[in-house]
Design a protein around this motif. Sequence first.
Motif, PDB file in Angstrom:
ATOM      1  N   PHE A   1     116.541  24.854  -0.809  1.00 61.61           N
ATOM      2  CA  PHE A   1     116.369  23.405  -0.782  1.00 61.61           C
ATOM      3  C   PHE A   1     115.510  23.012  -1.980  1.00 61.61           C
ATOM      4  O   PHE A   1     114.290  22.901  -1.891  1.00 61.61           O
ATOM      5  CB  PHE A   1     115.712  22.965   0.525  1.00 61.61           C
ATOM      6  N   HIS A   2     116.189  22.829  -3.115  1.00 62.23           N
ATOM      7  CA  HIS A   2     115.521  22.419  -4.352  1.00 62.23           C
ATOM      8  C   HIS A   2     114.331  23.310  -4.707  1.00 62.23           C
ATOM      9  O   HIS A   2     113.218  22.827  -4.945  1.00 62.23           O
ATOM     10  CB  HIS A   2     115.094  20.954  -4.278  1.00 62.23           C
ATOM     11  N   GLY A   3     114.578  24.604  -4.686  1.00 57.18           N
ATOM     12  CA  GLY A   3     113.552  25.546  -5.111  1.00 57.18           C
ATOM     13  C   GLY A   3     112.833  26.225  -3.962  1.00 57.18           C
ATOM     14  O   GLY A   3     112.283  27.310  -4.125  1.00 57.18           O
ATOM     15  N   THR A   4     112.819  25.581  -2.791  1.00 55.62           N
ATOM     16  CA  THR A   4     112.228  26.200  -1.614  1.00 55.62           C
ATOM     17  C   THR A   4     113.332  26.889  -0.814  1.00 55.62           C
ATOM     18  O   THR A   4     114.313  26.244  -0.435  1.00 55.62           O
ATOM     19  CB  THR A   4     111.531  25.162  -0.723  1.00 55.62           C
ATOM     20  N   THR A   5     113.202  28.175  -0.587  1.00 55.47           N
ATOM     21  CA  THR A   5     114.238  28.927   0.112  1.00 55.47           C
ATOM     22  C   THR A   5     113.825  29.209   1.546  1.00 55.47           C
ATOM     23  O   THR A   5     112.731  29.716   1.802  1.00 55.47           O
ATOM     24  CB  THR A   5     114.533  30.262  -0.611  1.00 55.47           C
ATOM     25  N   PHE A   6     114.708  28.835   2.468  1.00 61.68           N
ATOM     26  CA  PHE A   6     114.516  29.185   3.875  1.00 61.68           C
ATOM     27  C   PHE A   6     115.358  30.421   4.127  1.00 61.68           C
ATOM     28  O   PHE A   6     116.584  30.381   4.012  1.00 61.68           O
ATOM     29  CB  PHE A   6     114.957  28.036   4.781  1.00 61.68           C
ATOM     30  N   SER A   7     114.726  31.538   4.425  1.00 61.67           N
ATOM     31  CA  SER A   7     115.440  32.801   4.612  1.00 61.67           C
ATOM     32  C   SER A   7     115.799  33.005   6.078  1.00 61.67           C
ATOM     33  O   SER A   7     115.033  32.644   6.980  1.00 61.67           O
ATOM     34  CB  SER A   7     114.577  33.976   4.128  1.00 61.67           C
ATOM     35  N   LYS A   8     116.978  33.584   6.304  1.00 64.55           N
ATOM     36  CA  LYS A   8     117.415  33.839   7.669  1.00 64.55           C
ATOM     37  C   LYS A   8     116.427  34.775   8.355  1.00 64.55           C
ATOM     38  O   LYS A   8     115.988  35.772   7.803  1.00 64.55           O
ATOM     39  CB  LYS A   8     118.813  34.454   7.673  1.00 64.55           C
ATOM     40  N   ARG A   9     116.074  34.433   9.595  1.00 61.79           N
ATOM     41  CA  ARG A   9     115.088  35.191  10.335  1.00 61.79           C
ATOM     42  C   ARG A   9     115.759  35.955  11.474  1.00 61.79           C
ATOM     43  O   ARG A   9     116.872  35.622  11.905  1.00 61.79           O
ATOM     44  CB  ARG A   9     114.031  34.245  10.928  1.00 61.79           C
ATOM     45  N   LYS A  10     115.071  36.952  11.975  1.00 60.50           N
ATOM     46  CA  LYS A  10     115.541  37.620  13.173  1.00 60.50           C
ATOM     47  C   LYS A  10     115.443  36.633  14.334  1.00 60.50           C
ATOM     48  O   LYS A  10     114.613  35.726  14.327  1.00 60.50           O
ATOM     49  CB  LYS A  10     114.701  38.861  13.451  1.00 60.50           C
ATOM     50  N   VAL A  11     116.297  36.817  15.325  1.00 56.76           N
ATOM     51  CA  VAL A  11     116.361  35.862  16.437  1.00 56.76           C
ATOM     52  C   VAL A  11     114.998  35.588  17.067  1.00 56.76           C
ATOM     53  O   VAL A  11     114.629  34.419  17.275  1.00 56.76           O
ATOM     54  CB  VAL A  11     117.380  36.323  17.496  1.00 56.76           C
ATOM     55  N   PRO A  12     114.193  36.600  17.384  1.00 59.31           N
ATOM     56  CA  PRO A  12     112.870  36.306  17.976  1.00 59.31           C
ATOM     57  C   PRO A  12     111.987  35.451  17.064  1.00 59.31           C
ATOM     58  O   PRO A  12     111.210  34.614  17.544  1.00 59.31           O
ATOM     59  CB  PRO A  12     112.262  37.692  18.199  1.00 59.31           C
ATOM     60  N   ASP A  13     112.119  35.665  15.755  1.00 57.91           N
ATOM     61  CA  ASP A  13     111.314  34.884  14.815  1.00 57.91           C
ATOM     62  C   ASP A  13     111.774  33.423  14.768  1.00 57.91           C
ATOM     63  O   ASP A  13     110.949  32.503  14.674  1.00 57.91           O
ATOM     64  CB  ASP A  13     111.375  35.504  13.422  1.00 57.91           C
ATOM     65  N   TYR A  14     113.097  33.213  14.807  1.00 52.28           N
ATOM     66  CA  TYR A  14     113.597  31.834  14.804  1.00 52.28           C
ATOM     67  C   TYR A  14     113.263  31.143  16.125  1.00 52.28           C
ATOM     68  O   TYR A  14     112.991  29.936  16.155  1.00 52.28           O
ATOM     69  CB  TYR A  14     115.102  31.793  14.549  1.00 52.28           C
ATOM     70  N   GLU A  15     113.261  31.901  17.206  1.00 50.27           N
ATOM     71  CA  GLU A  15     112.840  31.349  18.488  1.00 50.27           C
ATOM     72  C   GLU A  15     111.384  30.899  18.424  1.00 50.27           C
ATOM     73  O   GLU A  15     111.025  29.811  18.904  1.00 50.27           O
ATOM     74  CB  GLU A  15     113.018  32.390  19.594  1.00 50.27           C
ATOM     75  N   ALA A  16     110.536  31.723  17.824  1.00 45.96           N
ATOM     76  CA  ALA A  16     109.115  31.374  17.697  1.00 45.96           C
ATOM     77  C   ALA A  16     108.938  30.138  16.822  1.00 45.96           C
ATOM     78  O   ALA A  16     108.111  29.257  17.112  1.00 45.96           O
ATOM     79  CB  ALA A  16     108.340  32.558  17.122  1.00 45.96           C
ATOM     80  N   TYR A  17     109.717  30.072  15.734  1.00 45.83           N
ATOM     81  CA  TYR A  17     109.670  28.906  14.844  1.00 45.83           C
ATOM     82  C   TYR A  17     110.088  27.639  15.594  1.00 45.83           C
ATOM     83  O   TYR A  17     109.438  26.587  15.470  1.00 45.83           O
ATOM     84  CB  TYR A  17     110.589  29.149  13.658  1.00 45.83           C
ATOM     85  N   THR A  18     111.131  27.750  16.409  1.00 47.68           N
ATOM     86  CA  THR A  18     111.609  26.595  17.172  1.00 47.68           C
ATOM     87  C   THR A  18     110.570  26.142  18.179  1.00 47.68           C
ATOM     88  O   THR A  18     110.310  24.942  18.334  1.00 47.68           O
ATOM     89  CB  THR A  18     112.932  26.938  17.882  1.00 47.68           C
ATOM     90  N   ARG A  19     109.960  27.082  18.876  1.00 47.11           N
ATOM     91  CA  ARG A  19     108.893  26.726  19.824  1.00 47.11           C
ATOM     92  C   ARG A  19     107.713  26.069  19.106  1.00 47.11           C
ATOM     93  O   ARG A  19     107.083  25.153  19.638  1.00 47.11           O
ATOM     94  CB  ARG A  19     108.415  27.967  20.576  1.00 47.11           C
TER      95      ARG A  19
ATOM     96  N   SER B   1     122.460  26.849  17.748  1.00 52.52           N
ATOM     97  CA  SER B   1     122.624  26.081  18.977  1.00 52.52           C
ATOM     98  C   SER B   1     122.331  26.935  20.209  1.00 52.52           C
ATOM     99  O   SER B   1     121.780  26.457  21.205  1.00 52.52           O
ATOM    100  CB  SER B   1     124.045  25.517  19.059  1.00 52.52           C
ATOM    101  N   LEU B   2     122.701  28.204  20.134  1.00 47.64           N
ATOM    102  CA  LEU B   2     122.459  29.118  21.254  1.00 47.64           C
ATOM    103  C   LEU B   2     120.964  29.283  21.524  1.00 47.64           C
ATOM    104  O   LEU B   2     120.544  29.498  22.664  1.00 47.64           O
ATOM    105  CB  LEU B   2     123.083  30.486  20.949  1.00 47.64           C
ATOM    106  N   ILE B   3     120.169  29.166  20.469  1.00 41.65           N
ATOM    107  CA  ILE B   3     118.720  29.301  20.596  1.00 41.65           C
ATOM    108  C   ILE B   3     118.074  27.968  20.965  1.00 41.65           C
ATOM    109  O   ILE B   3     117.286  27.869  21.914  1.00 41.65           O
ATOM    110  CB  ILE B   3     118.113  29.832  19.277  1.00 41.65           C
ATOM    111  N   ILE B   4     118.434  26.919  20.230  1.00 46.77           N
ATOM    112  CA  ILE B   4     117.776  25.622  20.392  1.00 46.77           C
ATOM    113  C   ILE B   4     118.042  25.026  21.767  1.00 46.77           C
ATOM    114  O   ILE B   4     117.138  24.494  22.422  1.00 46.77           O
ATOM    115  CB  ILE B   4     118.207  24.665  19.271  1.00 46.77           C
TER     116      ILE B   4
END
Length: 309
Positions: free
Chosen positions: A75-93, A118-121
């Motif tokens: 995103f214009h120089g800032t990269t969001f890297s794919k995370r492991k499922v538990p990490d994305y769950e923690a980020y969502t929480r 969607s399965l996580i959120i």
Amino acid sequence: MSVGKAGRNKTIDTTLAEGAAYLERCITINRKQEDISSLIDKTISGDMTKVCPLLPYKSVDLIIADPPYNLTKSFHGTTFSKRKVPDYEAYTRQWLGMVKPLLKDDGSIYVCCDWETSLIIGRILGEFFCVRNRITWQREKGRGAKANWKNGMEDIWFATNSDTYTFHLDAVKIRKRVIAPYRVDGKPKDWKESASGNYRDTCPSNFWDDITIPFWSMAENTAHPTQKPEKLIAKIILASSSENDIILDPFLGSGTTSVVAKKLGRHYIGIEAEQQYCVWAEQRLAMAEENQDIQGYTDGVFWERNSCN
């Protein structure tokens, strides 16, 4: 503006240097805000994880969130890297826990996601809110795949803070053309006649196939890689807020939520970490002062794709 752009190309891609005046319209906050009035109708330049804890509790009526999907994307120089499922769950929480205190007791929240996140959120959203529905909308276009089905759908989860919430059904009915009109005693049955043709206003379902993705000749189009269409956000705002309500977008991006809120007579607060996107958001808000049009939404009616506007 970019050099060599075709005459009909309306894509907003103003650089930071060119858009300095727009960036100056944005604000930053670094201390707890007790009163929401100074933040209304503002773009806040900053990281939502730092900004949200500084906002007043129970101050907004509707939250529309489009967090980074769990994909590796720049995103214009800032990269969001794919995370492991538990990490994305923690980020969502983490981020849901930050926006939850800001929503009024009768408020609603919508969260955008792709099929995988969607399965996580959907599951984690239920830990914080009362989940009401999952909307699936057709992107109309998508990249082909050699060993899989082309991904042409995305989800939006709809949830509320309680069993008391706003939902204006009549504001989001879809106007469909009646091809084979049925009459009783010579009068239309469940449809109407007009000079422009026969039509029926129908209740919307949780599958939206009338959305057009912004493209280069549309005034709302920007160079943002994951921009949401104004028509998509207009449905949410009209259904789940009233005039003068306050709408928060903690991942504002190119500004669609704020722009549509302004066009529809609501107040907005947008938070965006990338200054480049803040520029585009404020540029679009300035344009909205002169042009209130929303593609596909005319005279208070949502039209089928390619049937109007």
